[in-house]
Design an enzyme around this catalytic site. Structure first.
Site, PDB file in Angstrom:
ATOM      1  N   GLY A  22       8.487  -9.969   3.969  1.00 16.17           N
ATOM      2  CA  GLY A  22       8.179  -9.911   2.538  1.00 16.17           C
ATOM      3  C   GLY A  22       8.837  -8.698   1.912  1.00 16.17           C
ATOM      4  O   GLY A  22       9.416  -7.853   2.596  1.00 16.17           O
ATOM      5  N   GLY A  24       8.708  -6.008  -1.880  1.00 12.33           N
ATOM      6  CA  GLY A  24       8.039  -5.631  -3.110  1.00 12.33           C
ATOM      7  C   GLY A  24       8.739  -4.459  -3.758  1.00 12.33           C
ATOM      8  O   GLY A  24       9.913  -4.180  -3.467  1.00 12.33           O
ATOM      9  N   MET A  26       8.355  -1.262  -3.416  1.00 11.65           N
ATOM     10  CA  MET A  26       8.668  -0.103  -2.583  1.00 11.65           C
ATOM     11  C   MET A  26       9.755  -0.397  -1.549  1.00 11.65           C
ATOM     12  O   MET A  26      10.462   0.508  -1.128  1.00 11.65           O
ATOM     13  CB  MET A  26       7.413   0.372  -1.844  1.00 11.65           C
ATOM     14  CG  MET A  26       6.306   0.817  -2.772  1.00 11.65           C
ATOM     15  SD  MET A  26       6.752   2.304  -3.688  1.00 11.65           S
ATOM     16  CE  MET A  26       5.212   2.564  -4.606  1.00 11.65           C
ATOM     17  N   GLY A  27       9.848  -1.626  -1.123  1.00  9.02           N
ATOM     18  CA  GLY A  27      10.804  -1.951  -0.068  1.00  9.02           C
ATOM     19  C   GLY A  27      10.521  -3.320   0.482  1.00  9.02           C
ATOM     20  O   GLY A  27       9.875  -4.145  -0.154  1.00  9.02           O
ATOM     21  N   VAL A  29       9.620  -5.634   4.275  1.00  6.87           N
ATOM     22  CA  VAL A  29       9.123  -5.590   5.646  1.00  6.87           C
ATOM     23  C   VAL A  29       9.835  -6.679   6.423  1.00  6.87           C
ATOM     24  O   VAL A  29       9.864  -7.842   6.011  1.00  6.87           O
ATOM     25  CB  VAL A  29       7.592  -5.795   5.695  1.00  6.87           C
ATOM     26  CG1 VAL A  29       7.096  -5.745   7.135  1.00  6.87           C
ATOM     27  CG2 VAL A  29       6.898  -4.728   4.867  1.00  6.87           C
ATOM     28  N   ASP A 137      -6.968   6.298   2.119  1.00  2.00           N
ATOM     29  CA  ASP A 137      -6.648   5.082   1.359  1.00  2.00           C
ATOM     30  C   ASP A 137      -7.113   3.838   2.120  1.00  2.00           C
ATOM     31  O   ASP A 137      -6.385   2.852   2.229  1.00  2.00           O
ATOM     32  CB  ASP A 137      -5.146   5.005   1.080  1.00  2.00           C
ATOM     33  CG  ASP A 137      -4.834   3.997  -0.027  1.00  2.00           C
ATOM     34  OD1 ASP A 137      -3.704   3.475  -0.043  1.00  2.00           O
ATOM     35  OD2 ASP A 137      -5.712   3.723  -0.867  1.00  2.00           O
TER      36      ASP A 137
END
Length: 624
Positions: A22, A24, A26-27, A29, A137
């Site tokens: 996948g 998004g 940020m980057g 995977v 988090d």
């Protein structure tokens, strides 16, 4: 998942990249395979973000934090390069949905799932805090539901307890508002109790299907976290008290992770995920294995559609990738039947890998599910696990798996069949007590080390089941072997034949006595007067009052406070156990030294070699 694009890298360090899980903001995977055959999820940061010094510094901290946490119920980081043009981090691939996706798709968890989730999260916190970290988090998208329990991931904003590295502007709040603690929402200094609060909020979500503090806006959510009491009336009563304690606004009144783990004992429901979660895990693993079999090639069905592959991302992955976290699994639909995972494959496992294989996971439902319904498993040794299996025809039997053990030449004969490049051996055993049918895959000739499956009963049906189970186990080992998570100083990791200093062997058994491996966890030395074996394994504790064992201090206490348990028999054999650490319930990681005298004279002092040999093993362990 989908095939790699023309601009996707084919390697990340030593890891071969296979498919895109996948992507998004940020980057992305990527699914990868390490040289030892394990599957990895490679988080690769976009180049334009990597050019931002603050972002790269934050990612470097994530790598450092993730590498410090290696215990159970976390997705272990195997490799990383935060200084690459496209920084990346490779963690163990975890098939299964996130807690968020599981609740969204299936609703509140049954009590058995809550028990497994609570115990796993408590254990994860114990490992994270033991490493000197506060996660900061913890949220449902950072918890993946693996077959044997949850996995906590994404240490992107974790902070070391002994240092406070500030990478955000003064007064800013970093974290996920609906699951952060009141002290985090107000920007105060955090302790490990902050993570406990987050776990409490996730347990409410898992039990009710609703976040306890989520408001219409971020300010409203933060206000709820700081000032409002969570509604726990729908949390099962047996869990409600500890959840309310986790959500206490005062950090000092929250339970510690060990206390949270202890509270699970009050839940009588059998720990385990709901059927929908188990099916998702099995489906995700099968999907990953299909892409491994393709080895980075585009599926023919995709080529026929002009290179387009229909794929749907699980909610967990979309959220995790957008947040910069590790991944779960994307699901493919509309493809042809996956190819045989053993086609054109060879089972290659080093002794180091075999020592880490989790044998009971190889008997789990996602491996043997097509053969029947697995019952409870019983770990006997690190190499050995037994399980009850109710076959699809209703017949109940027992399956025992041995991984990395000696395959006796007197009991097993070559069948003429090979699977994954390994010769398959057949065996049947009859006695007044039990009849067994066995099948084994031979990995080494000297010593004869292999993977062995025994099925209770020696009829044709039992032998067919043994063969089918062995093939299923080999398929899993060849694609993604399940490995136990161990501390760095673990006796199980050690080669038993190099664990004893040769000078100690010379002084105890005579000069020139050489080590001979028995299996991956056991080694033997044959002296003139006695044989000595050293076994490094996880097994049942013997220091809990068994009558045949005597508990004492090693060498009368002269070597320090080292407790051992020892037994001797009427032939003079001396067996000495030392527990390196406790593991689960009545089990522990053991160093076992057995001295078998060859004469009556030697039997009078059979235990004498045990102490220096045991001390040599422990000294080598402490030096690792």
């Amino acid at each position: 998942m989908k095939p790699l694009g023309p601009h996707d890298p084919r390697r990340a360090g030593r890891h071969r990249l296979i498919a895109v899980i996948g992507q998004g903001a940020m980057g992305r995977v990527l699914l990868g395979r390490s040289p030892d055959g394990r599957l990895v999820a490679v988080k690769m940061i976009h180049r334009h973000l990597a050019q931002n010094p603050e972002f790269r510094a934050r990612f470097r901290l994530e790598v450092q934090a993730s590498q410090r946490v290696t215990g159970a119920y976390t997705a272990a980081v195997m490799d990383a390069d935060p200084d690459a043009a496209e920084p990346w981090l490779a963690s163990v691939f975890v098939p299964g949905p996130s807690l968020r996706a599981a609740v969204d798709q299936s609703g509140p968890m049954p009590l058995g799932g809550l028990r497994l989730l609570t115990a796993g999260l408590a254990s994860a916190l114990m490992e994270i805090h033991r490493a000197g970290m506060v996660h900061r988090d913890l949220k449902p998208t950072n918890v993946l539901l693996a077959e044997d329990g949850p996995r906590v991931i994404d240490f992107g904003i974790a902070r070391a307890l002994e240092g406070d590295i500030q990478l955000t502007s003064t007064g800013s709040v970093v974290g996920s508002p609906a699951f952060m603690s009141p002290e985090q929402a107000e920007g105060h200094q955090l302790t490990t109790a902050s993570d406990v609060f987050s776990v409490g909020a996730m347990l409410v979500l898992a039990a009710t299907g609703e976040s306890p503090f989520l408001g219409a806006s971020t300010p409203q959510t933060l206000y709820n976290v700081v000032h409002n009491r969570a509604d726990t009336t729908r949390v099962p009563p047996v869990l409600r008290g500890v959840v309310e304690a986790c959500l206490d606004k005062n950090p000092a009144y929250r339970p510690t992770p060990p206390q949270l783990l202890q509270s699970v004992e009050a839940i009588t429901a059998r720990a385990g995920w709901a059927a929908a979660v188990r099916q998702q895990i099995a489906h995700d693993r099968s999907d990953a294995e299909r892409w491994v079999a393709l080895d980075g090639r585009v599926p023919e069905s995709a080529k026929r559609r002009g290179g387009r592959v229909r794929w749907v991302a699980a909610a967990a992955v979309a959220t995790l990738v957008a947040a910069g976290g590790a991944s779960a699994v994307l699901l493919t639909h509309g493809e042809s039947v996956p190819p045989d995972p053993l086609a054109n494959r060879k089972l290659e496992l080093s002794d180091e890998q075999l020592r880490l294989v989790d044998t009971c996971k190889l008997l789990s439902s996602d491996v043997l599910g097509s053969l029947g319904t697995p019952d409870s498993t019983f770990a006997l040794r690190s190499t050995t696990c037994a399980m009850g299996l109710r076959q699809t025809n209703g017949r109940q039997t027992t399956v025992t798996l041995y991984a990395g053990t000696d395959v006796p030449a007197t009991e097993y004969k070559d069948s003429g069949v090979t699977v994954a490049g390994r010769p398959i051996l057949d065996s049947t055993f009859h006695s007044s007590v039990v009849n067994l049918c066995g099948r084994a895959a031979l990995l080494r000739q000297s010593p004869r080390i292999g993977i062995e499956v025994n099925v209770k009963g020696s009829d044709t049906e039992s032998c067919e089941l043994a063969m089918s189970a062995l093939k299923a186990v080999i398929a899993r080992l060849a694609s993604n072997p399940p490995l136990v998570s161990l501390p760095r100083q673990s006796a199980i990791r050690m080669d038993p034949c190099t664990a004893v200093d040769q000078s100690v062997v010379d002084s105890s058994l005579g000069a020139g006595v050489k080590a001979a491996p028995v299996d991956v966890h056991k080694c033997k030395w044959s002296g003139a007067e006695a044989d000595v074996t050293v076994e490094l394994t996880e097994t049942k504790r013997v220091d809990t009052g068994e009558s045949k064992f005597t508990n004492l201090r090693l060498n009368g206490g002269q070597l320090g406070p080292l407790d051992v348990s020892r037994s001797t028999d009427d032939k003079g054999e001396c067996v000495t156990y030392h527990m390196v650490r406790s593991t689960l319930e009545n089990r522990g990681e053991m160093v076992i030294v057995t001295v078998h005298p060859k004469s009556t004279i030697a039997s009078d002092n059979a235990c004498a070699p045990s102490d220096p040999i045991l001390m040599s093993v422990l000294n080598r362990l402490r030096a690792t």
